[in-house]
Enzyme design. Structure first.
Site, PDB file in Angstrom:
ATOM      1  N   ARG A  25       0.843  -1.194   0.000  1.00 44.22           N
ATOM      2  CA  ARG A  25       0.000   0.000   0.000  1.00 44.22           C
ATOM      3  C   ARG A  25       0.879   1.245   0.000  1.00 44.22           C
ATOM      4  NH1 ARG A  25      -1.827   0.771   4.311  1.00 44.22           N
ATOM      5  NH2 ARG A  25      -1.245  -1.074   5.482  1.00 44.22           N
ATOM      6  N   TYR A  85      -1.505  -3.502  -7.003  1.00 41.60           N
ATOM      7  CA  TYR A  85      -1.289  -4.285  -5.788  1.00 41.60           C
ATOM      8  C   TYR A  85      -2.457  -4.239  -4.795  1.00 41.60           C
ATOM      9  CZ  TYR A  85       0.838  -6.615  -1.949  1.00 41.60           C
ATOM     10  OH  TYR A  85       1.074  -7.527  -0.966  1.00 41.60           O
ATOM     11  N   LYS A 135      -9.745  -2.399   1.264  1.00 39.87           N
ATOM     12  CA  LYS A 135      -9.466  -1.268   2.149  1.00 39.87           C
ATOM     13  C   LYS A 135     -10.223  -0.010   1.716  1.00 39.87           C
ATOM     14  CE  LYS A 135      -7.245  -3.810   4.793  1.00 39.87           C
ATOM     15  NZ  LYS A 135      -5.882  -4.172   5.037  1.00 39.87           N
ATOM     16  N   HIS A 188     -10.792  -2.560  11.108  1.00 41.57           N
ATOM     17  CA  HIS A 188      -9.689  -3.418  10.631  1.00 41.57           C
ATOM     18  C   HIS A 188      -9.473  -4.538  11.662  1.00 41.57           C
ATOM     19  CE1 HIS A 188      -5.196  -3.479   9.143  1.00 41.57           C
ATOM     20  NE2 HIS A 188      -5.928  -4.325   8.472  1.00 41.57           N
ATOM     21  N   SER A 236      -1.600  -3.726  10.189  1.00 39.89           N
ATOM     22  CA  SER A 236      -1.208  -4.595   9.080  1.00 39.89           C
ATOM     23  C   SER A 236       0.019  -5.427   9.442  1.00 39.89           C
ATOM     24  CB  SER A 236      -0.898  -3.744   7.855  1.00 39.89           C
ATOM     25  OG  SER A 236      -2.029  -2.969   7.525  1.00 39.89           O
ATOM     26  N   CYS A 281       0.381  -7.678  11.707  1.00 40.79           N
ATOM     27  CA  CYS A 281       0.604  -7.807  13.149  1.00 40.79           C
ATOM     28  C   CYS A 281      -0.181  -8.966  13.763  1.00 40.79           C
ATOM     29  CB  CYS A 281       0.275  -6.498  13.864  1.00 40.79           C
ATOM     30  SG  CYS A 281       1.461  -5.200  13.492  1.00 40.79           S
ATOM     31  N   ASP A 301      -9.543  -9.872   8.484  1.00 44.94           N
ATOM     32  CA  ASP A 301      -9.022  -8.524   8.208  1.00 44.94           C
ATOM     33  C   ASP A 301     -10.027  -7.408   8.465  1.00 44.94           C
ATOM     34  OD1 ASP A 301      -6.676  -7.072   7.258  1.00 44.94           O
ATOM     35  OD2 ASP A 301      -7.830  -6.566   5.476  1.00 44.94           O
ATOM     36  N   ARG A 328       1.979 -12.278  -0.622  1.00 47.96           N
ATOM     37  CA  ARG A 328       0.669 -12.667  -0.084  1.00 47.96           C
ATOM     38  C   ARG A 328       0.065 -13.839  -0.833  1.00 47.96           C
ATOM     39  NH1 ARG A 328      -1.903  -8.863   3.887  1.00 47.96           N
ATOM     40  NH2 ARG A 328      -0.212  -7.415   4.281  1.00 47.96           N
TER      41      ARG A 328
HETATM   42  P1  GTP Z   1      -2.717  -7.732   7.281  1.00 47.62           P
HETATM   43  O1  GTP Z   1      -3.238  -8.765   6.336  1.00 47.62           O
HETATM   44  O2  GTP Z   1      -1.572  -6.953   6.708  1.00 47.62           O
HETATM   45  O3  GTP Z   1      -3.772  -6.801   7.796  1.00 47.62           O
HETATM   46  O4  GTP Z   1      -2.002  -8.480   8.490  1.00 47.62           O
HETATM   47  P2  GTP Z   1      -2.406  -9.465   9.686  1.00 47.62           P
HETATM   48  O5  GTP Z   1      -2.675  -8.667  10.901  1.00 47.62           O
HETATM   49  O6  GTP Z   1      -3.441 -10.434   9.245  1.00 47.62           O
HETATM   50  O7  GTP Z   1      -1.027 -10.192   9.928  1.00 47.62           O
HETATM   51  P3  GTP Z   1      -0.614 -11.737   9.948  1.00 47.62           P
HETATM   52  O8  GTP Z   1      -1.476 -12.577  10.834  1.00 47.62           O
HETATM   53  O9  GTP Z   1      -0.474 -12.192   8.557  1.00 47.62           O
HETATM   54  O10 GTP Z   1       0.825 -11.680  10.639  1.00 47.62           O
HETATM   55  C1  GTP Z   1       1.910 -11.107  10.029  1.00 47.62           C
HETATM   56  C2  GTP Z   1       3.211 -11.436  10.726  1.00 47.62           C
HETATM   57  O11 GTP Z   1       3.086 -11.464  12.140  1.00 47.62           O
HETATM   58  C3  GTP Z   1       3.749 -12.793  10.296  1.00 47.62           C
HETATM   59  O12 GTP Z   1       5.126 -12.661  10.028  1.00 47.62           O
HETATM   60  C4  GTP Z   1       3.535 -13.645  11.513  1.00 47.62           C
HETATM   61  O13 GTP Z   1       4.474 -14.682  11.585  1.00 47.62           O
HETATM   62  C5  GTP Z   1       3.631 -12.666  12.667  1.00 47.62           C
HETATM   63  N1  GTP Z   1       2.832 -13.100  13.838  1.00 47.62           N
HETATM   64  C6  GTP Z   1       1.513 -13.380  13.833  1.00 47.62           C
HETATM   65  N2  GTP Z   1       1.086 -13.782  15.073  1.00 47.62           N
HETATM   66  C7  GTP Z   1       2.179 -13.732  15.867  1.00 47.62           C
HETATM   67  C8  GTP Z   1       2.385 -14.022  17.261  1.00 47.62           C
HETATM   68  O14 GTP Z   1       1.477 -14.396  18.009  1.00 47.62           O
HETATM   69  N3  GTP Z   1       3.650 -13.841  17.724  1.00 47.62           N
HETATM   70  C9  GTP Z   1       4.672 -13.420  16.924  1.00 47.62           C
HETATM   71  N4  GTP Z   1       5.879 -13.272  17.459  1.00 47.62           N
HETATM   72  N5  GTP Z   1       4.512 -13.151  15.602  1.00 47.62           N
HETATM   73  C10 GTP Z   1       3.285 -13.296  15.087  1.00 47.62           C
HETATM   74  C1  SPV Z   2      -3.085  -4.561   5.026  1.00 52.03           C
HETATM   75  O1  SPV Z   2      -2.106  -3.943   4.587  1.00 52.03           O
HETATM   76  O2  SPV Z   2      -3.596  -4.291   6.129  1.00 52.03           O
HETATM   77  C2  SPV Z   2      -3.659  -5.679   4.255  1.00 52.03           C
HETATM   78  C3  SPV Z   2      -3.163  -5.921   2.897  1.00 52.03           C
HETATM   79  O3  SPV Z   2      -4.539  -6.361   4.751  1.00 52.03           O
HETATM   80  S1  SPV Z   2      -3.823  -4.828   1.719  1.00 52.03           S
HETATM   81  O4  SPV Z   2      -5.033  -5.434   1.170  1.00 52.03           O
HETATM   82  O5  SPV Z   2      -2.825  -4.675   0.652  1.00 52.03           O
HETATM   83  O6  SPV Z   2      -4.154  -3.580   2.326  1.00 52.03           O
HETATM   84 MN    MN Z   3      -5.197  -5.556   6.738  1.00 50.29          MN
END
Ligand code: GTP
Ligand code: SPV
Ligand code: MN
Length: 589
Positions: free
Chosen positions: A70, A198, A207, A227, A249, A251, A278, A366
């Site tokens: 983004r 993207y 979003k 979110h 994002s 996290c 999400d 992704r």
């Molecule tokens: P968006 O799709 O961008 O909104 O992200 P999201 O919040 O769905 O993030 P996602 O669950 O894909 O996590 C992204 C990163 O955080 C990855 O590298 C994971 O390995 C890491 N992660 C997720 N949960 C944990 C956790 O409980 N502990 C740690 N240390 N890392 C975590």
């Molecule tokens: C984020 O960045 O929080 C996402 C991926 O979930 S995107 O759809 O590219 O915004």
């Molecule tokens: Mn997101």
């Protein structure tokens, strides 16, 4: 084809006159249509076939290397009045913005197909759902929108019945970062996006519509567009509590939404149900509780770090019929990223893998997959009325200070916790990674209006008769002196969720501290987990001096929203600050 709805026909014709495509294709969302699109993209090189023995129906897409995340600095909220967009958004006057971006769209689809994508965000028959139409010249966007939304004929029928829809216009243009804008006109229910192919920049249902435009609508209509993931936690007695959690994002939303309980919990009969990973739309029901739907139909999840130990449910989901974007390849054309076993041979840009070039997969690479492919996907995700939310959780990447978990004293305190959220930036957006910034409710890049008004809207749900969820704050990312995470995270996070649910059910008392209620000794179930007493103490420590500095910084941050900041929130911040000033013994032992 055309539409029975004159307004839709008119708009499609206007766009075609401006962008001058070679042809127009109205998407019906059928399997045949998808198959034809894939064949076409395999021929043009937009998609690369992955190993069909190991990954049937899976393809790789490589973005332009300058277009992998983004772009917050090019994202605008164009309200009539600048102050309505707030300091949390980039603003441009609507007339100026239209002129600027329309110039880019002029002739931008020459020689290309223009796709008209009717879509519905949320179950097709849900009163909470909202529809839109995205016009794009990117077949990759069409393929992704088909997985991420309810796209095609049924959505078009609903749009024609309702007579209104969000207009989203997208063109990949030249993929030139200097000719790229993501513009939102919330008062006109319109989105215009140019120059990026993207994810969040181009899949306009996600979003742009489901957060920026929807949050703006939600404010005037009395609901919330957030979110947040939505997960159901079923206890051994068969009762399920639904939890909505806002993490910025990359996290941990996808991971928490499909977590696998630790072994002991599985044996005892705990189960986890995935509703969304999400976005969450919530509205008070007749009984006063908040009911939530996931407006999406698929996951656009972060690939790196997804493994059999961190997220086996995600790995199973993406073993077939998945589009991968910007991952690496093994010698036998399997998708690969950091965290998986095996060896990368080709990197995300298609070059022979060389560690000197950085990670093999892009850190924001992704997968796009239907939610129905997730082993823990819940049939309740299709229910029109949504699921009742028992707890709202805020959290971010905080290497220090923030404890593993704390509970707000009441709704107002919870809103303060959400507003005060901070997190280290990630690869999900362009710019520096690992910089701590405030990201209220994980909505900094996504709130379609002034944050001051947004906080006020959150506060407004606290009304007589409301049975609001309890609010918590978690931190899976606290680090020790050695720089390593103190908490194992992932599946083990269920232990923290169990404590929250026990609080919701009034089964544990917790320990009151100036910053909120923390687990009292013994309340967090840690059996089967190797976690030293010192580590636990550190995870639940309340550093009063550190918190005084934090509350001061929160006060300054709130002041940056000027007179739109609800005074109740500033008073709440002062209340917590004053509690911290009283001489007190640090609470947890
Ligand atoms: P968006 O799709 O961008 O909104 O992200 P999201 O919040 O769905 O993030 P996602 O669950 O894909 O996590 C992204 C990163 O955080 C990855 O590298 C994971 O390995 C890491 N992660 C997720 N949960 C944990 C956790 O409980 N502990 C740690 N240390 N890392 C975590
Ligand atoms: C984020 O960045 O929080 C996402 C991926 O979930 S995107 O759809 O590219 O915004
Ligand atoms: Mn997101």
């Amino acid at each position: 084809m055309t539409s029975k709805l004159a307004a839709l026909d008119r708009w499609v014709n206007e766009v075609a006159a401006k962008t001058r495509p070679a042809q127009i294709h109205w998407c019906d969302g059928s399997d045949a249509e998808y198959r034809a699109l894939v064949q076409q993209m395999l021929q043009t090189g937009d998609l690369i076939e992955l190993n069909q023995q190991t990954h049937p129906g899976c393809y790789l897409h490589r973005s332009n290397p300058s277009d992998v995340a983004r772009v917050e600095h090019l994202t605008f909220v164009c309200t009539e009045r600048e102050q309505d967009a707030g300091p949390n958004n980039h603003w441009m006057a609507p007339t100026e913005a239209h002129v600027k971006i329309d110039a880019l769209f002029e002739g931008s689809m020459e020689g290309r197909t223009m796709y008209v994508i009717p879509y519905c965000m949320g179950p097709i028959d849900s009163p909470l759902s909202r529809c839109g139409v995205e016009i794009t010249d990117s077949p990759y966007v069409v393929a992704n929108m088909r997985t991420m939304t309810r796209m095609g004929a049924a959505a078009q029928a609903r749009i024609e019945r309702e007579g209104h829809f969000v207009k989203g216009l997208h063109s990949t243009g030249e993929l030139d970062p200097e000719r790229r804008f993501i513009m939102h006109f919330p008062e006109q229910l319109t989105i215009k996006s140019y120059g990026s192919g993207y994810g969040g920049n181009a899949l306009l249902g996600k979003k742009c519509h489901a957060l920026r435009i929807a949050s703006f609508q939600a404010r005037s209509e009395g609901w919330l567009a957030e979110h947040m993931l939505i997960v159901g936690i079923e206890n051994p007695q068969g009762q399920t509590h639904y939890v909505a959690a806002a993490f910025p994002s990359a996290c941990g939303k996808t991971n928490l939404a499909m977590l696998i309980p630790p072994e002991g919990y599985r044996k005892n009969g705990w189960r986890v149900w995935t509703i969304g990973d999400d976005i969450c739309w919530m509205r008070p029901g007749e009984d006063g509780r908040l009911y939530a739907i996931n407006p999406e139909a698929g996951f656009f999840g972060v690939a790196p770090g997804t493994s059999n130990s961190s997220n086996p449910n995600a790995l199973t989901s993406i073993s077939h019929d998945t589009i991968f974007t910007n991952v690496a390849l093994t010698a036998d054309q399997q998708p690969w990223w950091e965290g998986l076993p095996g060896t990368p041979v080709v990197d995300w840009q298609g070059r022979p893998y060389d560690p000197a070039n950085g990670p093999a997969a892009h850190p924001n690479s992704r997968f796009t997959v239907s939610a129905k492919q997730c082993p823990t996907w819940s049939p309740k995700a299709e229910e029109a009325q949504g699921v009742p939310i028992s707890a709202i959780v805020f959290g971010g990447r905080r290497p220090s200070l923030l404890p593993l978990v704390m509970e707000a004293q009441d709704w107002t305190h919870g809103v303060l916790m959400g507003a005060a959220m901070g997190s280290e930036t990630t690869a999900a957006a362009t710019g520096a990674v690992g910089v701590l910034r405030r990201d209220s409710m994980a909505m900094k890049p996504f709130c379609g209006y002034h944050y001051g008004d947004y906080f006020n809207h959150w506060l407004s749900f606290d009304q007589p008769g409301a049975k609001l969820p309890k609010i918590f704050h978690v931190n899976w990312f606290r680090k020790g002196k050695d720089g390593k995470f103190l908490w194992p995270g992932f599946g083990e996070n269920l232990r923290v969720l169990e404590w929250m649910i026990a609080r919701v059910e009034g089964k544990v008392r917790g320990l009151e501290t100036p910053i909120g209620t923390l687990p009292a000794t013994g309340e967090l179930k840690l059996d089967g987990l190797e976690l030293s007493r010192e580590t636990l103490t550190e995870l639940l420590d309340v550093d009063l001096e550190g918190w005084q500095a934090e509350l001061h910084a929160i006060g300054e941050y709130l002041d940056s929203f000027g007179d739109r900041l609800p005074s109740r929130l500033r008073q709440e911040q002062q209340r917590v600050q004053q509690t911290l000033q009283l001489p007190r013994k640090a609470a947890n032992a």
